[in-house]
Design an enzyme around this catalytic site. Structure first.
Site, short mmCIF file in Angstrom:
data_model
loop_
_atom_site.label_atom_id
_atom_site.label_comp_id
_atom_site.label_asym_id
_atom_site.label_seq_id
_atom_site.Cartn_x
_atom_site.Cartn_y
_atom_site.Cartn_z
N ASP A 40 -21.03 38.35 36.27
CA ASP A 40 -19.97 37.19 36.41
C ASP A 40 -18.92 37.65 37.56
OD1 ASP A 40 -18.52 34.57 35.65
OD2 ASP A 40 -19.56 35.05 34.09
N GLU A 100 -19.93 28.29 39.64
CA GLU A 100 -19.10 27.05 38.57
C GLU A 100 -18.15 26.08 39.33
OE1 GLU A 100 -16.93 27.06 34.22
OE2 GLU A 100 -15.84 28.55 36.04
N HIS A 102 -21.03 29.85 27.35
CA HIS A 102 -19.82 30.32 26.69
C HIS A 102 -18.64 29.45 26.41
CE1 HIS A 102 -18.77 31.38 30.79
NE2 HIS A 102 -17.81 31.24 30.45
N ASP A 103 -18.51 28.21 27.19
CA ASP A 103 -17.40 27.25 27.32
C ASP A 103 -17.86 25.79 26.67
OD1 ASP A 103 -15.68 28.93 28.70
OD2 ASP A 103 -16.18 28.55 30.63
N ASP A 150 -17.28 32.40 38.87
CA ASP A 150 -16.49 31.60 38.19
C ASP A 150 -15.36 30.52 38.83
OD1 ASP A 150 -15.39 31.16 35.30
OD2 ASP A 150 -13.32 31.96 36.41
N ASP A 154 -18.08 48.45 15.63
CA ASP A 154 -16.67 48.05 15.68
C ASP A 154 -16.24 46.50 15.51
OD1 ASP A 154 -17.38 47.27 18.31
OD2 ASP A 154 -15.64 48.43 19.37
#
Length: 573
Positions: free
Chosen positions: A108, A273, A347-348, A215, A35
């Site tokens: 996470d 984080e 990822h950031d 996070d 997908d």
């Protein structure tokens, strides 16, 4: 936990110090059902690849049920998996598959905020609800009509643009959201909120999870008064961050979490984080005697290529001595209390080889290897972001329509409204956008880099024809195999884990040199971070006589000259 599980999957004290963590961004890792979106069955099919690389821990970015306003960091149900990624049964299969291969799984943990579609917040919107105080609700500023311009309780700006307060017509008040308006902040001052979070964490640990990446965890303690304040001197964030990070009860909350969930008791790996955290804050959080977290992600080194003021889009040159000093300061600051996390990208953050290395065809491989050498030989736990082990590069989008990252799209609109030149704005995005890290994992040279048989949610980087896992695994001189050897070196040499760190020649503009000294051995790391050959200043380095090369990026060469982007790890006699 059964004796069989204990025997197969032990978590001895301090095991995470010698571990290497591999971060998976699920929507971009591997698509099983075609997908165009990565999923859990796709991850399950790639576990043997991670085992071959040699990593110890797999960290999954959020796969919880979510409206996906911020790519899953807006969670609507902590106890379920978003159908985009699969099911709880799929996650259970991954937990079992990871453990069967001798690895561990980290989830996470996003508990500074939820989605505005979480049932907690849906109930909180009712002023009479018992959950009203689970979030931060405030009336309009005195003298202003609720909902009118300027009526927000404070002037704080949200990290993704606009006000940090959103007016809710149903309840007639504003709620706080440090990030997107669809990410309302939880009120950790409420003990019932905290206990609900701890119960959820215990539920995941009982399911087999080995730890948590937390996070923006240093934002959970808000000040007693939510009021306009000037940002702290030298603060690199907007006033809202200066007002809400590293709050007065942060240590208390983290110690309570540790105790209530049994983080230390069960030897779970924990990393927080912590944007804007200083060395002093990190020492406090990671001091083992305080029983809070194992380590934190510092943001200082990934803010050095921004101009003063810390706005990530305002680009600046980064001299090597500045970068070396920052990492060395953290090494020294946490040398006797606490523990460092080591990372170049996630990822950031944009791709490491494009940001700190040289992603040209001539030097991409060598610079990717050398960045790995430098990072993995510092003291701390290394984190590898998916594709880093291949030397994946920034994607360099050229039009705003190609971006999907909420932060990037919002910045583009705001910057143009302020009169910034479109070309300069797009250049900043091409260098710093989070989408650089989120393009599909490059598995092979077939359609869409082998990521999907459908249309990928983000297009694959065109260089996948050259940069891909299939080619890297087959090439013994690839970035992949260099990372594999770095991981082996950590597992086999206690000095890499526990050795004392000493930076050498801090002002040298091209050479990164440091020593790791253990009880019975010393390692010297030499790295040329430039495109030109480098004559070693031998007189200013430890005696190289009788030293042994443990790992290098290049073949045999001059013992006193480093080739462009060459690095060596030497065991001193």
């Amino acid at each position: 936990m059964s004796p069989e599980t204990t025997a197969v999957d032990p978590r001895p004290a301090g095991w995470w110090k010698s571990a290497v963590v591999y971060q998976i961004y699920p929507r971009s890792f591997a698509d099983y059902n075609g997908d165009g979106m990565g999923d859990l069955p796709g991850i399950l099919g790639k576990l043997d690849y991670l085992k071959q690389l040699g990593v110890d821990v797999v960290w999954l970015s959020p796969v919880y049920k979510s409206p996906q306003d911020d790519n899953g960091y807006d969670i609507s149900d902590y106890h379920d998996i978003d159908p985009l990624f699969g099911s709880l049964a799929d996650l259970d299969a991954i937990i079992a598959g990871v453990h069967d291969r001798g690895m561990k799984l980290v989830m996470d943990l996003v508990v500074n905020h939820t989605s505005d579609e979480h049932q907690w917040f849906v109930e909180s919107r009712d002023p009479a609800s018992p959950k009203r105080d689970w979030y931060w609700w405030r009336p309009a500023r005195p003298g202003f009509e609720p909902g009118a311009p300027g009526a927000e309780p404070t002037g704080w700006k949200a990290a993704f643009g606009g006000s940090a307060w959103e007016f809710d017509e149903r309840s007639g008040e504003y709620y706080l959201h440090i990030f997107s308006r669809k990410q309302p902040d939880l009120n950790w001052e409420n003990p019932t909120v905290r206990q609900a979070i701890y119960a959820m964490m215990r539920w995941w640990v009982d399911r087999g999870v080995d730890g948590f990446r937390m996070d923006v965890i240093n934002l959970i303690s808000k000040p007693a008064e939510l009021a306009d304040t000037a940002p702290p001197e030298g603060q690199a964030y907007d006033a809202n961050f200066g007002s809400v990070m590293n709050g007065p009860r942060l240590d208390e909350f983290l110690a309570e979490m540790n105790r209530e969930v049994g983080l230390d008791e069960q030897q779970l790996i924990t990393v927080g984080e912590t944007p804007g955290a200083t060395i002093e804050v990190a020492r406090s959080i990671t001091d083992p005697d305080r029983h809070e977290l194992n380590m934190v992600f510092t943001f200082e080194h990934v803010s050095l290529d921004s101009q003063p003021g810390g706005v990530k889009w305002h680009l600046a040159e980064l001299p090597l001595p500045v970068l070396k000093k920052n990492l060395a300061d953290w090494q020294e600051g946490l040398a006797d209390a606490g523990w460092n996390s080591l990372y170049w990208n996630n990822h950031d953050q944009p791709r490491a080889v494009s940001r700190f290395g040289d992603d040209s065809p001539e030097f991409r491989v060598a610079s990717a290897k050398t960045l790995g050498t430098v990072l993995h030989l510092h003291k701390g736990t290394p984190y590898v972001y998916q594709g880093e082990e291949l030397g994946m590069t920034n994607t360099y989008f050229t039009d705003i329509s190609q971006y999907q990252d909420l932060e990037s799209v919002n910045y583009h609109a705001e910057a143009l409204s302020l009169g910034l030149e479109a070309e300069a704005v797009l250049h900043s995005l091409s260098v710093k956008s989070r989408d650089n890290a989120r393009t599909p994992m490059q598995w092979n040279d077939r359609s869409h880099a082998g990521f999907t048989e459908g249309i990928p949610w983000l297009p694959a980087n065109p260089n996948y024809l050259v940069v891909n896992a299939e080619a890297a695994v087959a090439d013994p001189d690839s970035v992949f195999h260099h990372y594999r050897k770095l991981i082996e070196l950590r597992h086999e040499n206690p000095v890499v884990v526990e050795g004392r760190f000493e930076l050498l020649l801090p002002d040298h503009e091209r050479l990164w040199a440091f020593v790791r000294t253990g009880a019975d051995s010393s390692l010297l790391v030499l790295a040329n971070l430039s495109r030109e050959p480098l004559e070693l200043p031998v007189a200013e380095l430890p005696d190289l006589t009788g030293s042994t090369l443990l790992l290098g990026t290049h073949g045999a060469g001059s013992p006193t000259v480093l080739a462009p982007w060459e690095s060596r790890i030497l065991r001193l006699a």
